[in-house]
Structures are given as structure tokens and as C-alpha cells.
Motif scaffolding. Sequence first.
Motif, PDB file in Angstrom:
ATOM      1  N   GLN A 211      49.172  55.385  33.440  1.00  8.79           N
ATOM      2  CA  GLN A 211      48.441  54.953  34.627  1.00  8.79           C
ATOM      3  C   GLN A 211      49.343  54.341  35.698  1.00  8.79           C
ATOM      4  N   GLY A 508      42.873  47.860  36.797  1.00  8.20           N
ATOM      5  CA  GLY A 508      42.110  46.726  37.326  1.00  8.20           C
ATOM      6  C   GLY A 508      41.146  47.049  38.448  1.00  8.20           C
ATOM      7  N   GLU A 692      35.482  49.366  37.181  1.00  7.78           N
ATOM      8  CA  GLU A 692      35.294  48.411  36.091  1.00  7.78           C
ATOM      9  C   GLU A 692      33.988  47.644  36.248  1.00  7.78           C
TER      10      GLU A 692
HETATM   11 MO1  MOS Z   1      42.540  48.768  33.625  1.00  5.90          MO
HETATM   12  S1  MOS Z   1      42.197  47.847  31.818  1.00  5.90           S
HETATM   13  O1  MOS Z   1      43.604  47.595  34.320  1.00  5.90           O
HETATM   14  O2  MOS Z   1      43.299  50.236  33.275  1.00  5.90           O
END
Ligand code: MOS
Length: 732
Positions: A211, A508, A692
Motif C-alpha cells: 500500500q 488511514g 474506514e
Molecule cells: Mo489502513 S489500516 O491505514 O490500510
Amino acid sequence: MKFEQPAGTNPIDQLRVIGQPLDRIDGPLKTTGSAPYAYEWHDEAPDVTYGYVVASPVAKGKITALETEAARRAPGVLAVVTAANAGKLEIGEMNTARLLAEYHIEHYHQAVALVVAETFEQARAAAKLVDVQYEREAGAYDLASEKPSVTAAPEDTPDKVVGDVDQALAQARYTLDAVYTTPDQSHMAMEPHASMAIWDNDALTVWTSNQMINWCRSDLAKTLVIPEEKVRVLSPYIGGGFGGKLFLRSDAVLAALGARVVKRAVKVMLPRPMIPNNTTHRPATNQHIRIGTDEDGKITAISHISWSGNLPGGTPETAVQQTELLYAGENRLTGLRLAELDLPEGNAMRAPGEAPGLMALEIAIDEMAAKVGMDPVQFRILNDTQVDPADPSRPFSRRQLIACLQTGADKFGWQQRQAEPAQVRDGRWLIGMGMAAGFRNNLLSASGARVHLDAQGIVTVETDMTDIGTGSYTIIAQTAAEMLGVPVSQVRVSLGDSAHPVSAGSGGQWGANTSTSGVYAACVKLRERIAAELGFNADEAEFAEGEIRAAGRRVPIAAAAAQGALSAEDTIEFGDLDQKYQQSTFAGHFAEVAVDTATGEVRVRRMLAVCAAGRILNPKTARSQVIGAMTMGLGGALMEELAVDTRHGYFVNHDMATYEVPVHADIPRQEVIFLDDTDPVSSPMKAKGVGELGLCGVGAAIVNAIYNATGVRVRDYPVTLDKLLQGLPETV
Ligand code: MOS
């Protein structure tokens, strides 16, 4: 570009392309199976070899003997890499345990060797011939039994105290004092962790599934003790991450080490049963919540302390961060407690902190509402705050929690809900409704991009931003199209390459807002270059329909690149607006459940999320994020749990046959409503994040609905039927 003042009107506000529900521009590649994932780079390495990881069956101890000769002599084997021949290895900035064990074993399934062979099957067969002797040591694996000895906050995360909660609780009219637990969870991304490495002299190229390209690159360099400039990381397509791929993991390190020894390309994929114990997981929590209100139901005291475990040197799960900001109340205490456990490394999983924190807090709030005798929606509205409760001089940039809750209640038919539990039946099913607030902070960090314009009018965007299934390609293309006045079909997007400018990455829920802001900044510069080239004033010119226009004059922008492509690069850097204003995202989550009176089986019948998450850049990809998160929230409520073997220190159900997640048949109709939440304080895009938020509060909404259906209050996730059966009303 520095972003230090709230945004004024800018070209994004035209909303010709931004804000439109465009299909993913990478959709055709995905649906035809032609987007290459980490294990699928074939043309780049025709002579590829395969590595298979040997992982420790011991959670804590020492390696007393490591015999590789038999494996080395097995058919097709090219090398066996262990700490003895790997060269000097350091520990990455973002890693807690070593990704290749030296002498000490720090956790179960820690890698101890890599067997490299001509074929995957040869490597796998030979891996069984690596003979490792271990001396097992006693470890601590059980959060519940370690908890009593952990009474103080870690030094770097002190308790946050406002007023005096104990005194306020003693004087409160209504009080709650309860403990809630959430289990260890595994990310279980569809695409396993995988990497391919190739060395060209001292330069390393790694294709991987990660990521955060820049974190991966810098930690790979640090781990291998080589200069960062010598490392290139590519990860353009990623089959899910959920935080499990935020960091450098063993597949990338071992592929690099193997490739250095055999001087050929090496691919390493972690087999599914190795992933939960070899990589990171969301740590279990044990959360103690105390709330007090006055006669009218106004919160006067709120205290939330969360215990979690991690390896020595690891950090606590930040499960109390929403409690600092979600509700008013003059007396407050939040704190984290960290137990040293020898389980695998705990780290971020989707909405780290808020997801498990709200699973507890939002049941507690539901319980409080019942004690006060108020509707849970009204109780939350009564206790809303428009400022940081610990520092009233800090307002929220925008805070539409009340609107989320009211809109949700209205659309969901909340007025049909019976306040008294266990009143509604549908044949053998008990029916209930529940809701919870959703909350997740909006995080900002610098993000860069480069844009090119060629003589055909094609715009190319390059950034090391990743698309983990979220829609980054599409919203970045929309941003460039909006800024330069070209159709999305004229925009090419290249992501996930460390040769591109460093972005904020995917984590995040900051990725959409920050990465598009970086593209915005680069496009502002490119607009200036185009204007200068064609004799326009960039501040007055309009970019539309492939043209630059001002004062009756119009020229195709492609003309600016007639003598050669124009390029511009910039990085958005955020000032202190997130200090002056609290920036957060809000939701109202609603669920209707049916509970089988005979078996305790829970079926979720309807779900609704109302989100205030900044400007929605693409309602289609944003909705996909939210329904995916709601699905994960259902899993968290009813199914997900890594079972800890507290004798031997490992997660027992370490594969997809035994770690349960929802399947299609578990998912009811899901609806998502986005409120208009254009927020000029967050960025020039006026967006925030939603990926999220969609998870935060869902678990509690479902558990609150189960309470409403049955009258059984469960405080331990997941809510499996054994926890309900005892309390269900008599059926005959
Ligand atoms: Mo998210 S847990 O910061 O990929």
C-alpha cells in the motif's frame, strides 16, 4: 504547493468530472484478468525461480541447529537462504520483529529460511527437508491473563485527563461501568502477500503488493543495508490490503535475498495458512468504559481505557481515540495499556483504533441511553459537541454527526423500532433495530505527483500512490481531467512505482484526499506552463473541452506541447489547519437483524450508512468503499476472530476455511447516503476519506440491534450464537 489557508473557489468546484459516478478506468483490466498482480509479472523475468518460506513452528525460543544440506541437494534447488548466508540484516523502521529470524524466534511462523528452486513445487518439497531444531521458551500469549499486571500507560502514550472522572461518576445520576472485548483479527486480503525481486549488479527491483511504496522502499533499503536509491519498488495493482500491506513484509525481503544468491529473478508468495501468523494482525482489545450522566442524560463523565498486547517494542491498539472527540462531557479520561505478548506482530488493520474502539464505545452509549430512558439517536444528539471537548478553542472543521443520525433515522424507518427489546417477531425470528455513530479522523500528509501533456493532448499522471481496490486510478484521472479541461479518456494514470513522486500512499483513509491534492498541485503548475506557452494568463484562463480560453481567445492545450511534451511536478504540503481545526468524518450506521429463537443464528436484514466524509470525489467508488466496509463490520460483529492457542502462542484458524468472513449470502440490502460535506479546510479537493468510516460503528449497530431483538446484551465480539442462546426468551 503549501496548503495553509482554507481553500477558496478553484477549478475542482466546477464538478464537471469530479463528483461524477464514473466507472473505474482500470475496470476492464481487472475484469479481463489482465491487470498484473504481484505474482503475475511474466515478461519481466522469463528465467524466474521460486522461493518457498520455511516458517517457525515455535512461537518463542532459539534456533539450536539449522541443517540445509538435504534441501540443497533436492531436485531443482538453487539455494537455501538463512540468516547464516543472508548477509547483515537490520530491522525496518516500521517492523517490530525480524522478517528473517536470526537466532531468536520472536513469533510463530516467523521465517527462518527460504528455499529457492526452478519450480514452485520443487521449492515447496525441499522446504520440508530443511531441518531446524528449536529450544522452546515460555511466552505470554493471553491478553486476559496479562491484563491485571498492566496498570500504567506506556511512556509515549500517556493518559489524557480532563477534570475528574471519578468524582463526576460518584455524583452522576446514571452510570455505566462495563468491559468490552474485541478479538485478534486478520486482514485476509484476497491477494496473498507476494513479491518478485531482480538484481542488476547492486540495484534491486521488487514487484510486490504494498500500500505504501515509499515505506516499503525505505524499509527494504534499511533492512538490506543498501542505499535507498538502489531500490525500486513497483506495486501498480493490489488485491486488497486493509493495512496488512502497509509495511515491508517477509515476502519482499526474502525474494530480494534469494535473488541476490541465485542471481536470477525470485518470486515469493506467502501461502495462505502462513499469512495470519507471519504477517501483522489487528490486536485483541479489552476495553473498560465508564460513563456518567446527569438527570437529563447529559454526559458528565466519560472514561475509556483499552488494553491490548504486542511484541516487545510494538505499540498499543489506539482504541480510545474516538472517545476523545465523539461526545461532550466535562470530565474525561482516556488511556492505553500495553501488555507484552509473544503473539505475532500487531499493527494497523482498516480503521486501526476507531474500528475496535467504536465496537465498544457505541454499545456503551446504547446501554447508557437505555439507562437514561432515551432513544439512542436522541441520546447521541443530546451529547453532541461542535468543538474538541478537551480544548474548546478547537472547532471541528465540519461536523454533521447530527445530520447523519437524523437522516439515517428518517430513511431507515427508525420510528418503527420498539424501544422495549424482544417485542417483534416474524415467525421463529426475533426482529430488532440498532444504530451507532461512526467516526474516523481525517489525516493529512504530503503527497506528490508529476503530470505530462503531449502533442496529442494526452495527459499522463505519475505518482507512487497505490490503488488497493479503492478507485485511486479513477479519482486521480478525474482530478487531472477537471483541472486541465480534458475528458477522462484523455488521461493516463501510472501508479505504484517508486520512480514516480512520493505520495501519501493508501492508508488511514487519507489516500483519496491527499493523493488527488498532490495531483491538483502538479496540475496547477502544468496549467501555468501551458498558459505561458500559449500566451495566456493562467489565473484568468479557463481550461475546458481540451482548450485554454480567455477573453474570447481559445487554443487547444495540445498546441502547447507541439514542440515537445510539457511536464510539471509538485507536492501538496499541509500546514497547521489540522491543529487549528479538528478534522474528522462522521456516519450514522443503522442495522436490522433477525435472531432465530431456537438456534440463536443472527441474520442481518438491512443496513444503512449515512456518511459525512468531505466532498465525494466519485460516488460510485466511494459507495463501493462503504459497502465493503459495512460488510467487514458485519464480519467483525458476527464472525471474525483469530483463535489464540494460549499454550503454544499462535493463531489456530490461520486460513480462509476456518477464519470466517461474510460471504454474499450473509449480506443484505445495503444502502449508503453521502451528505454534502464539502470541506475547504481539508484540502483544495475539499474531500476527506470514507474507506474506514464505513466500518467504524457497524459492529456496534449490529450488536445493538441484536439487543433490541432479543434483550441479550453481548459485550464480547464476535457475537456467535453460543453467547446468545442462554438469554433468548422461551419459544414454547
Ligand atoms: Mo489502513 S489500516 O491505514 O490500510
